[in-house]
Design an enzyme around this catalytic site. Structure first.
Site, PDB file in Angstrom:
ATOM      1  N   LYS A   1      14.658 -12.633  17.413  1.00 45.46           N
ATOM      2  CA  LYS A   1      15.351 -11.336  17.516  1.00 45.46           C
ATOM      3  C   LYS A   1      16.660 -11.382  16.728  1.00 45.46           C
ATOM      4  O   LYS A   1      17.575 -12.125  17.081  1.00 45.46           O
ATOM      5  CB  LYS A   1      15.681 -11.008  18.977  1.00 45.46           C
ATOM      6  CG  LYS A   1      16.222  -9.586  19.105  1.00 45.46           C
ATOM      7  CD  LYS A   1      16.937  -9.324  20.404  1.00 45.46           C
ATOM      8  CE  LYS A   1      18.431  -9.257  20.271  1.00 45.46           C
ATOM      9  NZ  LYS A   1      18.966  -8.296  19.324  1.00 45.46           N
TER      10      LYS A   1
ATOM     11  N   GLU B   1      20.839  -6.271  16.548  1.00 49.09           N
ATOM     12  CA  GLU B   1      20.472  -4.872  16.271  1.00 49.09           C
ATOM     13  C   GLU B   1      21.405  -4.266  15.227  1.00 49.09           C
ATOM     14  O   GLU B   1      21.084  -3.269  14.597  1.00 49.09           O
ATOM     15  CB  GLU B   1      20.513  -4.057  17.565  1.00 49.09           C
ATOM     16  CG  GLU B   1      21.878  -4.015  18.213  1.00 49.09           C
ATOM     17  CD  GLU B   1      21.852  -3.496  19.646  1.00 49.09           C
ATOM     18  OE1 GLU B   1      20.826  -2.982  20.066  1.00 49.09           O
ATOM     19  OE2 GLU B   1      22.887  -3.614  20.323  1.00 49.09           O
TER      20      GLU B   1
ATOM     21  N   GLY C   1      25.666 -16.795  19.738  1.00 53.17           N
ATOM     22  CA  GLY C   1      26.367 -15.558  20.080  1.00 53.17           C
ATOM     23  C   GLY C   1      27.567 -15.864  20.950  1.00 53.17           C
ATOM     24  O   GLY C   1      28.073 -16.997  20.960  1.00 53.17           O
ATOM     25  N   GLY C   2      28.016 -14.877  21.702  1.00 53.06           N
ATOM     26  CA  GLY C   2      29.221 -15.017  22.505  1.00 53.06           C
ATOM     27  C   GLY C   2      29.011 -15.924  23.720  1.00 53.06           C
ATOM     28  O   GLY C   2      27.890 -16.072  24.221  1.00 53.06           O
TER      29      GLY C   2
ATOM     30  N   THR D   1      27.537 -14.137  26.840  1.00 52.14           N
ATOM     31  CA  THR D   1      26.083 -13.918  26.722  1.00 52.14           C
ATOM     32  C   THR D   1      25.354 -15.246  26.913  1.00 52.14           C
ATOM     33  O   THR D   1      24.314 -15.311  27.579  1.00 52.14           O
ATOM     34  CB  THR D   1      25.706 -13.317  25.345  1.00 52.14           C
ATOM     35  OG1 THR D   1      26.650 -12.315  24.995  1.00 52.14           O
ATOM     36  CG2 THR D   1      24.319 -12.727  25.342  1.00 52.14           C
ATOM     37  N   GLY D   2      25.924 -16.311  26.361  1.00 53.47           N
ATOM     38  CA  GLY D   2      25.318 -17.652  26.498  1.00 53.47           C
ATOM     39  C   GLY D   2      25.198 -18.062  27.957  1.00 53.47           C
ATOM     40  O   GLY D   2      24.183 -18.636  28.370  1.00 53.47           O
TER      41      GLY D   2
ATOM     42  N   GLU E   1      24.791 -21.938  20.647  1.00 52.91           N
ATOM     43  CA  GLU E   1      25.930 -22.036  19.721  1.00 52.91           C
ATOM     44  C   GLU E   1      26.817 -20.853  20.044  1.00 52.91           C
ATOM     45  O   GLU E   1      26.456 -19.703  19.781  1.00 52.91           O
ATOM     46  CB  GLU E   1      25.449 -21.937  18.271  1.00 52.91           C
ATOM     47  CG  GLU E   1      24.524 -23.053  17.825  1.00 52.91           C
ATOM     48  CD  GLU E   1      25.250 -24.361  17.559  1.00 52.91           C
ATOM     49  OE1 GLU E   1      26.495 -24.374  17.535  1.00 52.91           O
ATOM     50  OE2 GLU E   1      24.553 -25.374  17.411  1.00 52.91           O
TER      51      GLU E   1
ATOM     52  N   CYS F   1      32.574 -17.831  13.901  1.00 52.94           N
ATOM     53  CA  CYS F   1      32.727 -18.565  15.165  1.00 52.94           C
ATOM     54  C   CYS F   1      33.766 -19.664  15.064  1.00 52.94           C
ATOM     55  O   CYS F   1      34.509 -19.921  15.997  1.00 52.94           O
ATOM     56  CB  CYS F   1      31.384 -19.139  15.595  1.00 52.94           C
ATOM     57  SG  CYS F   1      30.584 -20.094  14.304  1.00 52.94           S
TER      58      CYS F   1
ATOM     59  N   GLU G   1      38.631 -15.133  22.306  1.00 54.05           N
ATOM     60  CA  GLU G   1      38.121 -14.996  20.940  1.00 54.05           C
ATOM     61  C   GLU G   1      38.195 -13.527  20.524  1.00 54.05           C
ATOM     62  O   GLU G   1      37.534 -12.676  21.122  1.00 54.05           O
ATOM     63  CB  GLU G   1      36.663 -15.476  20.892  1.00 54.05           C
ATOM     64  CG  GLU G   1      36.097 -15.471  19.495  1.00 54.05           C
ATOM     65  CD  GLU G   1      34.626 -15.860  19.459  1.00 54.05           C
ATOM     66  OE1 GLU G   1      33.849 -15.328  20.272  1.00 54.05           O
ATOM     67  OE2 GLU G   1      34.256 -16.683  18.611  1.00 54.05           O
TER      68      GLU G   1
HETATM   69  P1  NDP Z   1      26.477 -11.449  21.366  1.00 59.12           P
HETATM   70  O1  NDP Z   1      26.531 -12.575  22.321  1.00 59.12           O
HETATM   71  O2  NDP Z   1      26.905 -10.116  21.827  1.00 59.12           O
HETATM   72  O3  NDP Z   1      25.008 -11.244  20.777  1.00 59.12           O
HETATM   73  C1  NDP Z   1      24.282 -12.271  20.136  1.00 59.12           C
HETATM   74  C2  NDP Z   1      22.818 -11.956  20.200  1.00 59.12           C
HETATM   75  O4  NDP Z   1      22.409 -11.963  21.573  1.00 59.12           O
HETATM   76  C3  NDP Z   1      22.454 -10.557  19.695  1.00 59.12           C
HETATM   77  O5  NDP Z   1      21.201 -10.603  19.060  1.00 59.12           O
HETATM   78  C4  NDP Z   1      22.407  -9.749  20.964  1.00 59.12           C
HETATM   79  O6  NDP Z   1      21.642  -8.568  20.886  1.00 59.12           O
HETATM   80  C5  NDP Z   1      21.766 -10.742  21.920  1.00 59.12           C
HETATM   81  N1  NDP Z   1      21.996 -10.441  23.342  1.00 59.12           N
HETATM   82  C6  NDP Z   1      22.955  -9.668  23.888  1.00 59.12           C
HETATM   83  N2  NDP Z   1      22.811  -9.622  25.228  1.00 59.12           N
HETATM   84  C7  NDP Z   1      21.738 -10.390  25.536  1.00 59.12           C
HETATM   85  C8  NDP Z   1      21.078 -10.733  26.749  1.00 59.12           C
HETATM   86  N3  NDP Z   1      21.488 -10.279  27.918  1.00 59.12           N
HETATM   87  N4  NDP Z   1      20.005 -11.555  26.691  1.00 59.12           N
HETATM   88  C9  NDP Z   1      19.577 -12.052  25.515  1.00 59.12           C
HETATM   89  N5  NDP Z   1      20.151 -11.728  24.329  1.00 59.12           N
HETATM   90  C10 NDP Z   1      21.224 -10.925  24.333  1.00 59.12           C
HETATM   91  O7  NDP Z   1      27.340 -11.905  20.107  1.00 59.12           O
HETATM   92  P2  NDP Z   1      27.699 -11.066  18.815  1.00 59.12           P
HETATM   93  O8  NDP Z   1      26.463 -10.542  18.191  1.00 59.12           O
HETATM   94  O9  NDP Z   1      28.798 -10.131  19.146  1.00 59.12           O
HETATM   95  O10 NDP Z   1      28.232 -12.252  17.856  1.00 59.12           O
HETATM   96  C11 NDP Z   1      29.491 -12.766  17.908  1.00 59.12           C
HETATM   97  C12 NDP Z   1      29.557 -14.044  18.723  1.00 59.12           C
HETATM   98  O11 NDP Z   1      28.697 -15.046  18.183  1.00 59.12           O
HETATM   99  C13 NDP Z   1      30.941 -14.661  18.696  1.00 59.12           C
HETATM  100  O12 NDP Z   1      31.327 -15.066  19.984  1.00 59.12           O
HETATM  101  C14 NDP Z   1      30.771 -15.866  17.804  1.00 59.12           C
HETATM  102  O13 NDP Z   1      31.721 -16.870  18.034  1.00 59.12           O
HETATM  103  C15 NDP Z   1      29.380 -16.296  18.104  1.00 59.12           C
HETATM  104  N6  NDP Z   1      28.842 -17.140  17.033  1.00 59.12           N
HETATM  105  C16 NDP Z   1      28.746 -18.503  17.238  1.00 59.12           C
HETATM  106  C17 NDP Z   1      28.328 -19.343  16.213  1.00 59.12           C
HETATM  107  C18 NDP Z   1      28.237 -20.831  16.416  1.00 59.12           C
HETATM  108  O14 NDP Z   1      27.622 -21.495  15.571  1.00 59.12           O
HETATM  109  N7  NDP Z   1      28.795 -21.405  17.461  1.00 59.12           N
HETATM  110  C19 NDP Z   1      27.972 -18.808  14.893  1.00 59.12           C
HETATM  111  C20 NDP Z   1      28.100 -17.373  14.790  1.00 59.12           C
HETATM  112  C21 NDP Z   1      28.529 -16.588  15.834  1.00 59.12           C
HETATM  113  P3  NDP Z   1      22.207  -7.197  20.248  1.00 59.12           P
HETATM  114  O15 NDP Z   1      21.389  -7.033  19.040  1.00 59.12           O
HETATM  115  O16 NDP Z   1      21.975  -6.125  21.262  1.00 59.12           O
HETATM  116  O17 NDP Z   1      23.667  -7.410  19.985  1.00 59.12           O
END
Ligand code: NDP
Length: 498
Positions: A182, A185, A235-236, A239-240, A257, A291, A392
């Site tokens: 996925k 979006e 991701g965030g 969310t993680g 990550e 990130c 962050e």
């Molecule tokens: P989010 O955590 O909001 O979203 C990441 C992904 O998770 C998206 O595809 C999102 O869908 C999906 N998601 C959201 N909610 C859920 C859920 N309940 N269950 C499963 N999947 C879900 O992060 P952002 O997209 O805002 O990205 C920014 C974040 O990513 C920052 O915190 C950044 O630090 C981190 N990041 C970390 C990296 C690393 O290597 N450590 C590298 C790059 C980014 P949707 O399409 O709806 O948003």
């Protein structure tokens, strides 16, 4: 000259069991160019039942061995083809990445090349010998072999749309897994192009599946579905945390990550111009939506006035603009939501009593009002407990902190819940090594910032994650370890009486 791709808005569909699929009943999601608000694409909105179909396809493909039973060499041949196709379409993909995410073309160029290299790296690595044998005190040959995990759910964010996707997809496929992927979006354009390439090269049906739509629905179903054996998420941190809980139903393997608030420590004896250059690069590259961004700049007190004055002067000269203008050095934020979030943090910082020394506002002249542009921003006079220091922001907002000596630098550097990255600038090698060893973070630099190598593991400490991307560790993440004990002396052991 601006680089433009003429097109009608793309129709983006899902890819399930080797077929393109539209959505069921939901309206389509509009994908917007963050530099000018223009419509780039309309993406179908997937549903829980689409995820179930994708998982089912991946499950059947895995269990039938259409992918996992191929020899590593056969799998590698597919992955090398993918890399070649990415290279052939480099310019188109880079332009689309810039259009969708907003990043300057020079950043997209690197991201697309790196995506191709990542496929090549894992195609090569899967051919390397793996597994071990052990000498044990029996007439037994003990050994371990590595096997794919099964169906892997892969969920990625929007800040490096293709590159983040490939960091997961390439090793997961190389290892012999099937996937349900996925994208964000917000940025589904280049990931969809990647699945077009999978389709063109004839990846066996069901091996790679992509579902589009919202995280709370699509991402959540991938996470809770019991036919998914592993979840790899970027991701965030919040969310993680949710994913960790949601994945517990069938004790999925998880790899996370997550976010960061990384310290960039600058000592008075550093090469001044190098440290200055990297401090700017650390926070403003990718408009701070990275990130590992060096979002906390820790500066030794004796050089703070000179350093901050020069930093502000250079930050004010950064050319902010649309990513497809070759003059642009920093692009817009990805969308309205991100712009609002960053502006809110700037307001919070001011209310908390920090002093804004540059930026702090949205750019609205010369047509910029249609995009999500923000001036490079920096705060001084901060305190460790402030929200702008701890949280962050994920935007072009530098937060300065000052320190007197090594001990205080380390204490401040480690004083957040995150542990993703960190850097030290000094010409004293002993001091550099002492400090870097005390920083609780997985990715660190000395006299540098932001470099990431496909060959080396990427990983966060503390609440920045669990598990690895990239390098050999990135492949291991997608492999099970099976112990085999081969008896070399086949006869009854008579443990129980006859
Ligand atoms: P989010 O955590 O909001 O979203 C990441 C992904 O998770 C998206 O595809 C999102 O869908 C999906 N998601 C959201 N909610 C859920 C859920 N309940 N269950 C499963 N999947 C879900 O992060 P952002 O997209 O805002 O990205 C920014 C974040 O990513 C920052 O915190 C950044 O630090 C981190 N990041 C970390 C990296 C690393 O290597 N450590 C590298 C790059 C980014 P949707 O399409 O709806 O948003």
């Amino acid at each position: 000259m601006m680089v433009k791709i003429k097109h009608k808005p793309f129709e983006l569909n899902m890819y399930i069991n080797g077929k393109w699929r539209g959505g069921e009943t939901n309206p389509k999601r509009k994908v917007i160019n963050p530099a000018n608000g223009e419509l780039i694409a309309e993406a179908v909105e997937g549903s829980v039942s689409d995820v179930k179909s994708a998982v089912q396809a991946a499950r059947v493909a895995f269990d039938n061995g259409v992918w996992s039973d191929l020899s590593p060499e056969e799998r590698a041949a597919y992955l090398f083809k993918v890399a070649d196709r990415i290279d052939e379409r480099h310019d188109e993909l880079a332009a689309l990445e810039t259009m969708d995410n907003g990043k300057p073309l020079r950043e997209s160029d690197y991201n697309i090349s790196s995506a191709a290299s990542c496929f090549r790296y894992y195609a090569g690595l899967v051919l390397a010998p793996h597994g071990k044998t052990y000498n044990v005190p029996d007439s037994v040959q003990a050994m371990v072999i590595r096997e794919p995990i099964g169906v892997c759910g892969l969920i990625v964010p929007w800040n490096f749309p293709l590159m983040m996707s490939v960091w997961k997809i390439a090793p997961a496929l190389a290892a012999g897994n099937t996937i349900v992927f996925k994208p964000s979006e917000v940025t589904p354009v280049t990931p969809t192009k990647l699945f077009k390439i999978f389709d063109e090269i004839g990846l066996p049906k069901g091996t790679a599946n992509m579902v589009l739509g919202a995280g709370e629905i699509i991402g959540n179903e991938i996470t809770v579905n019991h036919d998914v054996d592993m979840i790899s998420f970027t991701g965030g941190t919040d969310t993680g945390r949710h994913i960790m809980k949601a994945a517990s139903g069938n004790i999925k393997k998880i790899s996370l990550e997550l976010g960061g608030k990384s310290p960039n420590i600058i000592f008075a004896d550093a090469d001044f111009e190098t440290a200055l250059d990297y401090a700017l690069y650390g926070i403003y590259y990718g408009s701070g939506q990275v990130c590992s961004a060096g979002s906390r700049i820790l500066i030794e007190e004796s050089i703070q006035d000179k350093f901050i004055a020069r930093f502000v002067e250079r930050a004010n000269r950064i050319k902010v603009g649309p990513g497809n203008d070759p003059e642009t050095e920093m692009g817009p934020l990805v969308n309205q939501e991100q712009l609002d979030k960053v502006l809110k943090y700037i307001e919070i910082g001011q209310k908390e009593g920090a002093e804004l020394v540059c930026g702090g506002y949205r750019l609205t002249d010369h047509g910029y009002e249609k995009g999500f542009f923000i001036a490079p921003t920096a705060f001084i006079d901060t305190k460790p407990e402030m929200r702008i220091v701890q949280e962050e922001i994920f935007g072009p907002v530098a937060v300065f902190q000052t320190f007197k000596d090594e001990e205080e630098a380390v204490k401040l550097a480690n004083d957040t819940r995150y542990g993703l990255a960190g850097s030290v600038f000094t010409q004293d090698a002993g001091k550099a090594m002492r400090v870097i060893k005390k920083i609780r973070a997985g990715i660190t630099w000395v006299n540098s910032y932001h470099s990431a190598y496909i060959e080396a593991p990427w990983h966060g400490y503390k609440q920045s994650g669990i598990g690895f991307s990239l390098g050999v560790n990135g492949l291991d993440e997608f492999l099970e370890t099976k112990q085999i004990n081969f008896n070399l002396d086949v006869k009854p052991i008579n443990w129980f009486s006859k």
